[in-house]
Design a protein around this motif. Structure first.
Motif, PDB file in Angstrom:
ATOM      1  N   ARG A 183       1.407  -1.226   0.096  1.00  0.00           N
ATOM      2  CA  ARG A 183       0.091  -0.222   0.145  1.00  0.00           C
ATOM      3  C   ARG A 183       1.250   1.420   0.338  1.00  0.00           C
ATOM      4  O   ARG A 183       1.813   1.823   0.936  1.00  0.00           O
ATOM      5  CB  ARG A 183      -0.866   0.189   1.125  1.00  0.00           C
ATOM      6  CG  ARG A 183      -1.757  -1.325   1.468  1.00  0.00           C
ATOM      7  CD  ARG A 183      -2.892  -1.402   2.547  1.00  0.00           C
ATOM      8  NE  ARG A 183      -3.739   0.053   2.942  1.00  0.00           N
ATOM      9  CZ  ARG A 183      -4.557  -0.200   3.438  1.00  0.00           C
ATOM     10  NH1 ARG A 183      -5.032  -0.860   4.625  1.00  0.00           N
ATOM     11  NH2 ARG A 183      -5.410   0.989   3.664  1.00  0.00           N
ATOM     12  N   GLU A 184       0.791   1.848  -0.851  1.00  0.00           N
ATOM     13  CA  GLU A 184       1.673   3.298  -1.139  1.00  0.00           C
ATOM     14  C   GLU A 184       0.834   4.188  -0.706  1.00  0.00           C
ATOM     15  O   GLU A 184       1.588   5.751  -0.353  1.00  0.00           O
ATOM     16  CB  GLU A 184       2.253   3.599  -2.905  1.00  0.00           C
ATOM     17  CG  GLU A 184       2.709   2.182  -3.063  1.00  0.00           C
ATOM     18  CD  GLU A 184       4.320   2.432  -2.987  1.00  0.00           C
ATOM     19  OE1 GLU A 184       4.634   3.203  -2.171  1.00  0.00           O
ATOM     20  OE2 GLU A 184       5.217   2.084  -3.290  1.00  0.00           O
ATOM     21  N   GLU A 185      -0.407   4.330  -0.618  1.00  0.00           N
ATOM     22  CA  GLU A 185      -1.061   5.306   0.395  1.00  0.00           C
ATOM     23  C   GLU A 185      -0.706   5.977   1.570  1.00  0.00           C
ATOM     24  O   GLU A 185      -0.391   5.511   1.698  1.00  0.00           O
ATOM     25  CB  GLU A 185      -2.930   5.519   0.125  1.00  0.00           C
ATOM     26  CG  GLU A 185      -3.588   4.355   0.132  1.00  0.00           C
ATOM     27  CD  GLU A 185      -3.351   2.896   0.723  1.00  0.00           C
ATOM     28  OE1 GLU A 185      -2.681   2.742  -0.417  1.00  0.00           O
ATOM     29  OE2 GLU A 185      -4.225   2.260   1.578  1.00  0.00           O
TER      30      GLU A 185
END
Lengths: 144, 433
Positions: free
Chosen positions: B307-309
């Motif tokens: 997850r990059e957010e």
């Protein structure tokens, strides 16, 4: 003295502890017309050993092996026992005095007599000892 | 304290990526020059350190597998001179040969730092009393958490595993506030405490748990919170990467992977092509600052997503989700990795049983129980029960030595276990996780 005539070949069979195993053994014996003279089941942690005395051990052995059972012959002795209080004691005490160990044993009583089947650590010594004390041993050729 | 190392933990993503590239370049030059193993691999793949011109060029580098560690046993992949190493950890291998991980002083420092950040992000710090109920010794769990917890100034109670009643007494007497252990051991402690008449929720100060090393679920998290009054945080790491390394922050939505220490890739396990964030695939790891045992594009076999957010906690580093499985047939029993091939290998050395086997796994109470069914060999059949029990115990002992985990063995009749023509399905896992 020839002890071999008193060494009865018992069939021992490894069995998982689950329904149907004894029935499978009994069915095989029936189909081969093998008579079961005596048997016992010992159970342990998840498995069991079925021990049977039969009239045609070789027939039973090859049929059971063909069915995939893990089968072995074991020599046992069968001794006539007085079917009254003290009958077992007189046999067991003789063996004990001679330092012979009973690995396992089972017995059945018929009309007038009882028979004790013994698996001991020193088979020949036990045979000689019991005969010398005038016990009657069942000879192999009388049943098998 | 909100962040252990705010300069790194809140560094803008672009800066982090620049830092990662710099570290990657340095790493690749280093292993090309000093590690015969990686030098050879790169030569074979016709890659030179100069070919790495951006982060995504990493895909030009060859993969590395657990098998490589086994094949180079004991220390063929260790880059540092022995006098630079301050510690070894050893984990059981897949076919008998263990894997050895050597640590320099700097490796231990980074490992502790990584956990110091993670533990701080989970709200643990100075003033906490942390019971470390992971195994101490060759296994990395105990000592790893121990060093991380000491780094943040928590008071460590190194109980290791076992003797659960004593652990619960100490938890009460020394006012333990946090614990590190496998999730199933935590539940087991809850059961033992109940039997002792102790409610972990009402009679102890335990409020946080760092749990991992085996599969667990959101349902277990809820159960641990409702029943024990403890917030459980996931922790991830394997011995090859150092040990337990990353743990969840207070938001409990996956563990932050520190970009200055690790470059994670999520690949399609079949095509080896990178998958976009949010897609599940195999985690492939490059450790950016590891000296003792360099790790470049290591195929972990673990399936997860990235997850990059941004995380609500403010940390800029990406998060990995809870592991959702394995690409291979590895099992995790009481926190220990077990491969069916290890069992196969061990059974080959025991003439009393055949080579066919089945594995049945249950969770009795909170703890895993592994039953291995084997066929009694014809030659091994004895009419005496005592001999058969001895055979069974002997198989149990041999398997325990090979797997480092307690197993029960059931002897079955020859020819009764299933035979497989294609892919063997030897595992029946009845655990509800």
């Amino acid at each position: 003295m020839n002890c071999e005539q008193y060494m009865i070949r018992q069939i021992s069979l490894f069995s998982e502890n689950k329904p149907g195993r004894l029935a499978a053994l009994a069915k095989a014996c029936q189909e081969e017309n093998v008579n079961i003279l005596a048997f016992s089941i010992a159970e342990a942690d998840g498995f069991g050993v079925i021990r049977v005395l039969v009239d045609k051990p070789d027939v039973a052995f090859s049929r059971l092996t063909a069915l995939g059972f893990n089968v072995a012959f074991t020599h046992v002795i069968a001794v006539l026992m007085r079917d009254e209080p003290g009958g077992l004691f007189e046999i067991a005490s003789k063996l004990s005095d001679a330092g012979i160990n009973i690995d396992y044993s089972y017995a059945f009583s018929g009309k007038n007599k009882a028979i004790l089947i013994l698996r001991v650590d020193k088979v020949e010594e036990a045979i000689k000892l019991l005969l010398s004390h005038s016990f009657t041993l069942i000879a192999t050729d009388s049943i098998q | 304290m909100r962040c252990w190392d705010p300069r790194i933990e809140e560094m803008p993503k672009e800066e982090l990526q620049k830092l990662q590239f710099k570290l990657l370049k340095t790493l690749i030059y280093k292993v090309y020059s000093f590690s015969p193993f990686y030098h050879k691999r790169m030569k074979e793949a016709a890659v030179h350190p100069d070919d790495i011109t951006c982060l995504s060029d990493i895909k030009r580098l060859p993969f590395m597998f657990k098998k490589d560690l086994r094949d180079t046993y004991p220390d063929g992949m260790i880059m540092s001179e022995q006098e630079e190493l301050v510690r070894y950890h050893v984990s059981s291998g897949t076919t008998g040969k263990p894997t050895v991980v050597g640590y320099t002083k700097n490796d231990i420092y980074n490992w502790s730092e990584s956990l110091a950040r993670g533990l701080t992000s989970a709200g643990i710090g100075r003033g906490d009393v942390m019971q470390v109920s992971y195994g101490y010794g060759l296994f990395t769990g105990g000592l790893g958490l121990h060093y991380g917890a000491e780094r943040i100034g928590a008071t460590v109670l190194p109980t290791s595993v076992g003797n659960t009643e004593r652990q619960i007494e100490l938890m009460q007497d020394l006012r333990v506030t946090a614990i590190a252990c496998t999730p199933s051991y935590l539940l087991h402690m809850g059961e033992v405490a109940d039997k002792m008449g102790v409610s972990i929720k009402n009679n102890t100060l335990l409020r946080k748990a760092i749990v991992g090393a085996e599969p667990w679920s959101e349902q277990m998290r809820i159960r641990i919170r409702d029943w024990l009054g403890v917030d459980a945080y996931d922790v991830y790491g394997t011995s090859e990467l150092s040990g337990p390394l990353f743990c969840e922050c207070e938001y409990q939505q996956g563990f932050h992977v520190w970009s200055d220490l690790i470059y994670p890739e999520i690949l399609d396990p079949d095509t080896q092509e990178p998958l976009p964030p949010g897609k599940r695939g195999e985690l492939v790891v490059t450790m950016l600052q590891k000296d003792g045992l360099p790790i470049i594009r290591y195929r972990t076999g673990d399936i997860t997503t990235i997850r990059e957010e941004p995380c609500p906690c403010g940390r800029t580093h990406p998060r990995l989700e809870r592991l959702s499985g394995r690409v291979d047939d590895m099992l995790i029993i009481r926190g220990i990795n077990v491969f069916p091939s290890q069992i196969e290998h061990a059974l080959l050395g025991i003439p009393d049983v055949g080579e066919h086997f089945m594995i049945e796994i249950d969770r009795k109470g909170a703890l895993d129980e592994m039953l291995i069914k084997v066929e009694l060999a014809k030659e091994a059949f004895s009419d005496k029960i005592a001999d058969l029990i001895h055979t069974k115990k002997n198989v149990e002992k041999t398997l325990k030595n090979a797997l480092n985990v307690q197993v029960s063995v059931e002897l079955t009749e020859p020819g009764t276990l299933p035979r497989f023509e294609g892919k063997a399905k030897r595992v029946i896992d009845r655990r509800l996780i």
